[in-house]
Design an enzyme around this catalytic site. Structure first.
Site, short mmCIF file in Angstrom:
data_model
loop_
_atom_site.label_atom_id
_atom_site.label_comp_id
_atom_site.label_asym_id
_atom_site.label_seq_id
_atom_site.Cartn_x
_atom_site.Cartn_y
_atom_site.Cartn_z
N GLU A 155 -0.01 -0.84 5.90
CA GLU A 155 1.07 -0.28 6.73
C GLU A 155 0.90 1.22 6.92
O GLU A 155 1.13 1.75 7.99
CB GLU A 155 2.43 -0.57 6.08
CG GLU A 155 3.61 -0.39 7.03
CD GLU A 155 4.16 1.04 7.08
OE1 GLU A 155 4.95 1.33 7.98
OE2 GLU A 155 3.78 1.87 6.22
N ASP A 210 0.84 -1.20 0.00
CA ASP A 210 0.00 0.00 0.00
C ASP A 210 0.87 1.24 0.00
O ASP A 210 2.05 1.19 0.39
CB ASP A 210 -0.97 0.02 1.20
CG ASP A 210 -0.27 0.12 2.55
OD1 ASP A 210 0.77 -0.56 2.73
OD2 ASP A 210 -0.75 0.86 3.43
N1 BES Z 1 8.78 3.53 5.45
C1 BES Z 1 8.11 4.15 6.52
C2 BES Z 1 8.80 4.03 7.86
C3 BES Z 1 10.11 4.75 7.96
C4 BES Z 1 10.19 6.08 7.62
C5 BES Z 1 11.20 4.11 8.47
C6 BES Z 1 11.38 6.74 7.74
C7 BES Z 1 12.39 4.77 8.60
C8 BES Z 1 12.48 6.09 8.22
C9 BES Z 1 6.72 3.58 6.67
O1 BES Z 1 6.12 3.24 5.46
C10 BES Z 1 5.85 4.63 7.32
O2 BES Z 1 5.69 5.68 6.79
N2 BES Z 1 5.33 4.34 8.49
C11 BES Z 1 4.43 5.19 9.18
C12 BES Z 1 3.84 4.38 10.29
C13 BES Z 1 2.50 4.81 10.76
C14 BES Z 1 1.49 4.99 9.68
C15 BES Z 1 1.99 3.84 11.81
C16 BES Z 1 5.13 6.42 9.73
O3 BES Z 1 6.29 6.34 10.19
O4 BES Z 1 4.52 7.49 9.68
ZN ZN Z 2 5.40 5.25 4.52
#
Ligand code: BES
Ligand code: ZN
Length: 462
Positions: free
Chosen positions: A151, A86
């Site tokens: 996610e 997604d």
């Molecule tokens: N890829 C990111 C997580 C990430 C961002 C890891 C920057 C390391 C550095 C992931 O897809 C994401 O955006 N996660 C969300 C989680 C939330 C929706 C629970 C986030 O970090 O905002």
């Molecule tokens: Zn993300």
């Protein structure tokens, strides 16, 4: 054919497959994209089924989960690959140079929503398995894939899936590529992620909007109340003012602060990249410390009152904001929610009704640096990227990492192939194609390096 010649002969095919997946607008936040979300799930399912893996497209209350297992290699370790198909909404659309779901190559980068987060990075672990199958006929280890479609909206369906399938998901370690390198040409392994608590505050006052001259000063304006309440969360030194907020925060060790400082982070370049003339944050901490290892509070969206053209002297009847806390490992999102709720209720002024909505929460993580899995990952990245990775923490959140640790007892290798200027969650998201290919190589070598450490521990009689 050797693995290395497979990488060379299959470059175009690997890119074409990525572009195919990027054409599918699998936005999880908006139900209008539901058909595309399902198409992306099927695409990933077919990619794994095409490798003759045992696969299942698991229907959930939300978006489908793809579960797959490579043919068993007895005596070899098992790695669980997690990724997500997604993507975040593409808006604001007018700021994209090429349309978000028409992958376009410029200067060696592919531009599209999801290019780096997480379709491109996730696909490296499918392509690396394909490389092994099409050269050696088999993989050196056992791979289990769990690829989800929620996610970006909090992984609601994945949590119960993991709890209900603990045996099928049993593994020696988890592998996730959904983060970044430290800098272009400097790969990294991420050993820490922040947690998150995402909330919405809705304030309502009088029955309907009022004339600001007749009533202003004599009633509580919900927009003023909102500003005061939000402002009360953080002081001028960047310290969060919710009582008890820092209770479980583990201080940064001197050793870790030194390690961060030795990475040579350049603040000026960072400002240039962002187009700002200065930075701010919690007093007494460096920029990397603030973003990687300190909790924060940020407003993500705010509304209330007149937004149209020209002035309008009005008191809005309602106002609201979406805001979130990034948490550090050891902070419990549930405890923080209770503390924030209590604080806001206490300061909510007369004449205002408040509603606090929780969207999602997830704990931060730290993974051990001294495991044999880390050493294997470091070796694989060195081989794939031609440079030894540095150890970093990151500020983003992947809440499932903590769940996998709790439910399966397995630690995660966070191997990010992206870059900090990839524009994730914003217009013109990109992924460097050379890093895509390096990621495929590093992933293929990782399966071999993980198999090696298991053989070593057997010969050591462990
Ligand atoms: N890829 C990111 C997580 C990430 C961002 C890891 C920057 C390391 C550095 C992931 O897809 C994401 O955006 N996660 C969300 C989680 C939330 C929706 C629970 C986030 O970090 O905002
Ligand atoms: Zn993300």
């Amino acid at each position: 054919m050797t693995l290395d010649s497979w990488f060379t002969t299959n470059r175009t095919r690997c890119e074409a497959d990525l572009f195919d997946l990027l054409r599918i607008a699998s936005v999880s936040a908006d139900r209008a994209y539901r058909t595309d979300v399902n198409r992306a799930a099927e695409w990933v399912h077919n990619a794994l089924a095409g490798l003759k893996f045992e696969t299942e497209l698991v229907e959930t209350a939300g978006n489908p989960i793809i579960f797959a297992k490579s043919p068993p290699v007895p005596g070899a370790p098992t790695a669980l690959v997690y990724g997500h198909y997604d993507v975040q909404p593409p808006d604001p659309l007018d700021q994209w140079i090429s349309p978000p779901f028409e992958p376009t190559v410029r200067d060696g980068n592919v531009y599209a929503r999801g290019a780096t987060d997480d379709k491109g990075q996730m696909l490296t672990h499918i392509k690396s398995a394909q490389a092994w199958i099409e050269t050696a006929g088999t993989l050196p280890i056992n791979l289990t894939y769990v690829i989800e479609g929620e996610e970006e909206v909090g992984s609601e369906s994945l949590e119960p899936f993991i709890a209900a399938n603990r045996e099928r998901l049993a593994c020696d370690c988890v592998v996730i590529s959904d983060s970044s390198q430290f800098a272009p040409g400097q790969p990294a392994i991420t050993y820490g992620l922040r947690g998150i608590l995402y909330l919405e505050l809705r304030l309502s006052g009088f029955k309907q909007d009022l004339h600001s001259g007749t009533f202003g000063g004599g009633v509580t304006n919900p927009a003023n109340a909102l500003c005061q309440m939000l402002a009360s969360l953080v002081d001028a030194n960047g310290r969060i003012q919710v009582p008890g907020f820092y209770d479980d925060v583990v201080p940064l060790s001197d050793q870790e602060r030194k390690a961060f400082a030795s990475l040579g982070f350049n603040e000026q370049e960072f400002c240039q990249q962002l187009g700002v003339d200065g930075l701010s944050g919690e007093a007494g901490f460096t920029n990397l410390e603030r973003r990687w290892a300190r909790p924060t509070c940020d407003i993500n969206g705010i509304w209330g009152g007149y937004q149209g053209e020209g002035p309008k002297t009005v008191l809005p009847a309602k106002a609201g904001a979406k805001f979130s806390f990034r948490l550090v490992p050891n902070q419990d999102p549930k405890k923080i929610l209770a503390a924030v709720k209590q604080h806001l209720e206490k300061i909510c002024p007369p004449g205002i009704r408040m509603e606090l909505i929780e969207y999602h929460g997830g704990a931060g993580v730290l993974v051990p640096l001294d495991s044999p899995y880390m050493a294997a990952a470091s070796q694989a990245i060195t081989r794939g990227f031609g440079r030894k990775p540095v150890m970093i923490r990151e500020g983003g959140s992947i809440p499932i990492v903590a769940t996998l640790r709790e439910q399966l007892g397995a630690d995660t290798l966070l191997l990010g192939w992206g870059l900090n200027d990839d524009n994730t969650h914003s217009p013109n998201e990109k992924f460097c194609l050379e890093d895509y290919h390096r990621g495929i190589k590093a992933s293929a070598y990782l399966w071999e390096e993980l198999a090696k450490i298991m053989r070593k521990s057997i010969t050591n009689g462990k």
